[in-house]
Design a protein around this motif. Structure first.
Motif, mmCIF file in Angstrom:
data_model
loop_
_atom_site.group_PDB
_atom_site.id
_atom_site.type_symbol
_atom_site.label_atom_id
_atom_site.label_comp_id
_atom_site.label_asym_id
_atom_site.label_seq_id
_atom_site.Cartn_x
_atom_site.Cartn_y
_atom_site.Cartn_z
ATOM 1 N N ARG A 183 0.816 -1.121 0.041
ATOM 2 C CA ARG A 183 0.089 0.145 0.083
ATOM 3 C C ARG A 183 0.932 1.056 -0.045
ATOM 4 N NH1 ARG A 183 -2.865 -4.117 2.664
ATOM 5 N NH2 ARG A 183 -5.207 -4.121 2.052
ATOM 6 N N LEU A 184 1.885 1.189 0.859
ATOM 7 C CA LEU A 184 2.965 2.387 0.703
ATOM 8 C C LEU A 184 3.296 2.369 -0.666
ATOM 9 C CD1 LEU A 184 4.590 4.593 2.120
ATOM 10 C CD2 LEU A 184 6.364 2.533 2.694
ATOM 11 N N ARG A 185 3.858 1.621 -1.426
ATOM 12 C CA ARG A 185 4.399 1.663 -2.892
ATOM 13 C C ARG A 185 3.218 2.260 -3.776
ATOM 14 N NH1 ARG A 185 6.523 -4.016 -4.196
ATOM 15 N NH2 ARG A 185 6.827 -3.052 -6.345
ATOM 16 N N ALA A 186 2.160 1.725 -3.464
ATOM 17 C CA ALA A 186 0.859 2.280 -4.341
ATOM 18 C C ALA A 186 0.733 3.939 -4.136
ATOM 19 C CB ALA A 186 -0.340 1.639 -4.017
ATOM 20 N N ARG A 187 0.839 4.194 -2.965
ATOM 21 C CA ARG A 187 0.746 5.566 -2.488
ATOM 22 C C ARG A 187 1.774 6.173 -2.973
ATOM 23 N NH1 ARG A 187 1.468 8.152 3.194
ATOM 24 N NH2 ARG A 187 3.361 8.376 2.338
ATOM 25 N N LEU A 188 2.979 5.743 -2.945
ATOM 26 C CA LEU A 188 4.277 6.784 -3.657
ATOM 27 C C LEU A 188 4.092 6.523 -5.145
ATOM 28 C CD1 LEU A 188 7.186 5.078 -1.540
ATOM 29 C CD2 LEU A 188 6.246 7.400 -1.484
ATOM 30 N N MET A 189 3.242 5.991 -5.782
ATOM 31 C CA MET A 189 3.251 6.124 -7.140
ATOM 32 C C MET A 189 2.241 7.308 -7.288
ATOM 33 S SD MET A 189 1.630 2.208 -8.389
ATOM 34 C CE MET A 189 0.820 2.981 -9.581
ATOM 35 N N ALA A 190 1.387 7.658 -6.559
ATOM 36 C CA ALA A 190 0.501 8.666 -6.779
ATOM 37 C C ALA A 190 1.475 10.241 -6.369
ATOM 38 C CB ALA A 190 -0.517 8.996 -5.972
ATOM 39 N N GLU A 191 2.159 10.035 -5.318
ATOM 40 C CA GLU A 191 3.043 11.277 -4.919
ATOM 41 C C GLU A 191 4.031 11.558 -5.860
ATOM 42 O OE1 GLU A 191 4.372 10.916 -0.898
ATOM 43 O OE2 GLU A 191 2.223 10.251 -0.112
ATOM 44 N N LEU A 192 4.576 10.601 -6.401
ATOM 45 C CA LEU A 192 6.080 10.967 -7.433
ATOM 46 C C LEU A 192 5.185 10.852 -8.769
ATOM 47 C CD1 LEU A 192 8.317 8.153 -5.925
ATOM 48 C CD2 LEU A 192 8.029 10.716 -5.502
ATOM 49 N N GLU A 225 10.639 0.235 -10.226
ATOM 50 C CA GLU A 225 10.083 0.996 -11.270
ATOM 51 C C GLU A 225 9.689 2.391 -10.751
ATOM 52 O OE1 GLU A 225 9.644 0.147 -14.408
ATOM 53 O OE2 GLU A 225 9.933 -1.894 -14.030
ATOM 54 N N LEU A 226 9.594 2.662 -9.732
ATOM 55 C CA LEU A 226 9.469 4.104 -9.064
ATOM 56 C C LEU A 226 10.912 4.882 -9.271
ATOM 57 C CD1 LEU A 226 7.668 3.345 -5.719
ATOM 58 C CD2 LEU A 226 6.793 4.589 -8.063
ATOM 59 N N LEU A 227 10.684 5.970 -9.799
ATOM 60 C CA LEU A 227 12.107 6.942 -10.298
ATOM 61 C C LEU A 227 12.381 6.546 -11.366
ATOM 62 C CD1 LEU A 227 13.372 7.225 -6.616
ATOM 63 C CD2 LEU A 227 11.555 8.537 -7.558
ATOM 64 N N ARG A 228 12.382 5.454 -11.777
ATOM 65 C CA ARG A 228 13.092 4.791 -13.105
ATOM 66 C C ARG A 228 12.271 5.178 -14.299
ATOM 67 N NH1 ARG A 228 16.485 0.200 -13.912
ATOM 68 N NH2 ARG A 228 16.247 -0.643 -16.086
ATOM 69 N N HIS A 229 13.131 5.582 -15.247
ATOM 70 C CA HIS A 229 12.275 5.667 -16.627
ATOM 71 C C HIS A 229 13.326 5.639 -17.792
ATOM 72 C CE1 HIS A 229 14.231 9.793 -17.121
ATOM 73 N NE2 HIS A 229 13.976 9.811 -15.928
ATOM 74 N N PRO A 230 12.708 5.216 -19.021
ATOM 75 C CA PRO A 230 13.748 5.232 -20.260
ATOM 76 C C PRO A 230 14.173 6.263 -20.666
ATOM 77 C CG PRO A 230 11.332 5.081 -20.893
ATOM 78 C CD PRO A 230 11.434 5.089 -19.259
ATOM 79 N N VAL A 231 15.244 6.421 -21.705
ATOM 80 C CA VAL A 231 15.850 7.684 -21.768
ATOM 81 C C VAL A 231 14.869 8.594 -22.813
ATOM 82 C CG1 VAL A 231 16.929 6.503 -24.088
ATOM 83 C CG2 VAL A 231 18.051 8.854 -23.088
ATOM 84 N N ARG A 232 14.842 9.856 -22.350
ATOM 85 C CA ARG A 232 13.926 10.925 -23.142
ATOM 86 C C ARG A 232 14.311 12.177 -22.823
ATOM 87 N NH1 ARG A 232 9.319 8.917 -18.870
ATOM 88 N NH2 ARG A 232 9.708 10.018 -17.174
ATOM 89 N N GLN A 275 -4.449 4.286 -4.696
ATOM 90 C CA GLN A 275 -5.270 5.544 -4.901
ATOM 91 C C GLN A 275 -5.577 6.063 -6.403
ATOM 92 O OE1 GLN A 275 -3.072 8.283 -2.590
ATOM 93 N NE2 GLN A 275 -3.074 7.271 -0.648
ATOM 94 N N VAL A 276 -4.340 5.853 -7.256
ATOM 95 C CA VAL A 276 -4.304 6.434 -8.574
ATOM 96 C C VAL A 276 -3.937 5.298 -9.362
ATOM 97 C CG1 VAL A 276 -3.416 7.924 -10.454
ATOM 98 C CG2 VAL A 276 -3.831 8.885 -7.992
ATOM 99 N N ILE A 277 -4.711 4.706 -10.529
ATOM 100 C CA ILE A 277 -4.102 3.904 -11.605
ATOM 101 C C ILE A 277 -4.256 4.546 -13.096
ATOM 102 C CG2 ILE A 277 -5.066 2.136 -10.043
ATOM 103 C CD1 ILE A 277 -7.304 1.583 -11.809
ATOM 104 N N PRO A 278 -3.642 4.039 -13.711
ATOM 105 C CA PRO A 278 -3.508 4.219 -15.346
ATOM 106 C C PRO A 278 -4.810 4.239 -16.016
ATOM 107 C CG PRO A 278 -2.341 2.385 -15.214
ATOM 108 C CD PRO A 278 -2.477 2.785 -13.710
ATOM 109 N N PRO A 279 -5.034 5.148 -17.100
ATOM 110 C CA PRO A 279 -6.345 4.905 -17.755
ATOM 111 C C PRO A 279 -6.369 3.637 -18.618
ATOM 112 C CG PRO A 279 -4.990 6.528 -18.740
ATOM 113 C CD PRO A 279 -4.240 6.085 -17.500
#
Length: 571
Positions: A183-192, A225-232, A275-279
């Motif tokens: 649940r903490l990781r899910a909350r961090l998804m929304a905060e970050l 996966e949190l904070l990580r992203h592909p080059v852009r 709390q938040v999920i993608p479309p």
């Protein structure tokens, strides 16, 4: 760049006419001018090193920052180990990071950590940390320094500078509450979600690989996966949506595995964790039951339907759905959600025809497949529902649970679309007796709601277009009749016919309808449309484009010969 020294250009007038040929002068960087007889110093060579380094970093900044490939982060708790796989990345400062072999780090090795940090950080405070890979210069080897004058003495200095990487932790200004990890990781998804916090605290010469939780001086868990992203380059709306989608997919897998390992097989609601999920995203198959019209995953206020789709269409559907806003499970209400049950082409062709549809099988946008949609409810219905239960049972049995996808429907469609179970069938208003004819007067039913496709097809169709662009040959009239039979309810195809007729000059009336028929028969109608729209509008060029692409479009040789005759008639 304050450490970059350069000489001023001097008086522009004294420079002569040659100075005027310089298109752009960048005073931030200079390079050494070499010529025979010049005495070079270390400063001259360092200037060129700095110049080349800055230029390469400018290229890196233009490409963006993030993970290029590899560098997957994982965590082992027995013993405690952080593991980073080989790969490459680009930092916001334009540095290229390269890790050639797997890196394994023991977060409990306090001696090594203190040595690498000048005697600090022998204790890790409780909190959340960004796991970063950082660029470093490592001095190596020894070179002898010879005296430059009588007062100097011989000495030594390092001979080489080796570019390398270091794994580090960056504390995040976020609380670490004593709550369930998932649940903490899910909350961090929304905060970050907006990506601003990470970019404000992570150094420019680093890239984030994931997020680490530390309690009692001991690592607890890692989210790769949190904070990580592909080059852009600078992230836009689509990039952040893809980040949220990737994080949601990873966390949902962990939730499913955790519940399976703990014997928690019963369905759960998305709001139990998120709390938040993608479309758009996956959902557990056991949270839905089309046979009884029941769903447990989404809030009760959501309008949830399920429909079969072809597996080949899933990726396109998902990407188009990602343009919509994320779903806030704590605030949003009355949203339209469509659950897509993927089937093979053969299964879709067979099973979709067995579902009762009271509306014509109109080609629709994927977010509005109402003729095959089944409404799902959060609570079990209090009465029996005619839902073609046997067909839905077969569809559900053949649906791959790993590809079960939900998509958020557009607001306009969610508000006007009719996606529900038929409870009763009324009479045709036209068949009701009219009081003026001596029959018993009955209240007429209101007219059926027409969607945008029905309105379009009622106004624009093959017959209406043929009245404006009449065929002047028997072959053309026959082609019109064929097209009217095979394109009665296909808005995209009718729209393509309209666009093609607008592009093709009246000079080609004797051949245009036969061309449309043959292109449609071979599935190349849209291809013909794109060909003509992208071509330069000129009467001779129209025929040249069709003749050149005739074989690819599947046009018959006899028809292409007629096109050539029409072209020659213009000369």
């Amino acid at each position: 760049m304050s450490d970059i020294l350069f000489q001023p250009l001097g008086d522009p007038i004294a420079g002569g006419d040659n100075l005027q040929t310089l298109a752009d002068i960048d005073p931030r960087m200079t390079r050494t001018h070499y010529f025979d007889g010049r005495l070079l110093t270390a400063e001259d060579l360092e200037r060129d090193q700095i110049y080349l380094d800055q230029r390469l970093r400018e290229v890196g900044k233009a490409l963006g920052s993030g993970i290029i490939r590899g560098l997957e982060l994982s965590f082992s708790s027995n013993p405690y180990r952080l593991i980073v796989e080989p790969g490459n990345a680009m930092t916001p400062a334009g540095r290229v990071l390269h890790l050639g072999t797997r890196m394994t780090v023991n977060p409990g090795d306090r001696g090594l950590i203190s040595q690498l940090n000048q005697g600090q950080h022998t204790h890790l405070n409780r909190g959340l940390y960004a796991v970063v890979l950082r660029y470093v210069d490592v001095p190596t080897d020894i070179a002898e320094v010879f005296p430059t004058d009588l007062k100097s003495r011989r000495g030594s200095d390092y001979a080489l500078v080796t570019e390398s990487v270091q794994l580090g932790l960056v504390p995040l200004p976020l609380p670490l509450p004593a709550t369930d990890t998932l649940r903490l990781r899910a909350r961090l998804m929304a905060e970050l979600l907006d990506n601003k916090l990470a970019s404000s605290v992570i150094p420019e010469d680093s890239v984030a690989l994931g997020l680490l939780s530390i309690t009692n001086d001991t690592p607890q868990w890692v989210d790769s996966e949190l904070l990580r992203h592909p080059v852009r380059p600078e992230p836009d709306h689509d990039d952040l949506q893809e980040d949220l989608y990737r994080q949601y997919q990873s966390l949902l897998n962990d939730i499913t595995e955790y519940r399976a390992a703990g014997g928690l097989a019963q369905p759960f609601a998305a709001s139990d964790y998120f709390q938040v999920i993608p479309p758009a995203g996956r959902l557990p198959k056991n949270t839905l039951d089309p046979e009884i019209g029941l769903q447990n995953y989404f809030p009760e206020s959501f309008d949830v339907s399920v429909t079969p789709v072809r597996t080949a269409d899933l990726d396109l559907i998902r990407r188009e759905s990602m343009a919509l806003p994320p779903i806030d499970l704590t605030r949003d209400a009355n949203l339209g959600i469509m659950v897509l049950a993927p089937l093979s082409d053969a299964d879709y062709q067979t099973l979709s025809r067995q579902l009762v549809s009271e509306t014509p099988n109109i080609e629709r946008q994927f977010l509005h497949p109402d003729p095959l949609a089944l409404r799902l409810y959060r609570t079990r219905a209090s009465h029996a529902l005619d839902t073609d239960a046997s067909v839905w049972a077969d569809i559900w049995k053949r649906t791959d649970s790993d590809n079960l996808l939900y998509v958020r429907r557009a607001v306009r469609v969610a508000e006007t679309g009719i996606s529900a179970i038929v409870l009763a069938k009324g009479s045709d208003p036209d068949s009701l007796p009219d009081a003026s004819d001596g029959g018993t007067a009955e209240p007429r039913l209101p007219p059926a709601i027409e969607d945008e496709h029905t309105v379009f097809l009622r106004m624009v169709n093959v017959h209406s277009l043929a009245k404006i662009r009449q065929a002047n040959s028997e072959e053309g009239k026959r082609a019109i009749k064929v097209l009217a039979d095979i394109l009665p309810r296909e808005p995209k195809a009718i729209g393509a016919v309209l666009d093609i007729l607008l592009c093709v000059e009246a000079h080609y009336n004797p051949v245009i309808w036969q061309t449309l028929e043959q292109a449609q028969q071979r599935g190349n109608l849209l291809k013909l449309r794109e060909l003509l729209i992208s071509a330069e509008p000129e009467i001779r060029n129209t025929a040249k484009q069709v003749i050149t692409a005739g074989t690819d479009l599947g046009l018959a040789d006899g028809l292409l010969a007629q096109w050539k005759e029409r072209l020659n008639a213009l000369r």
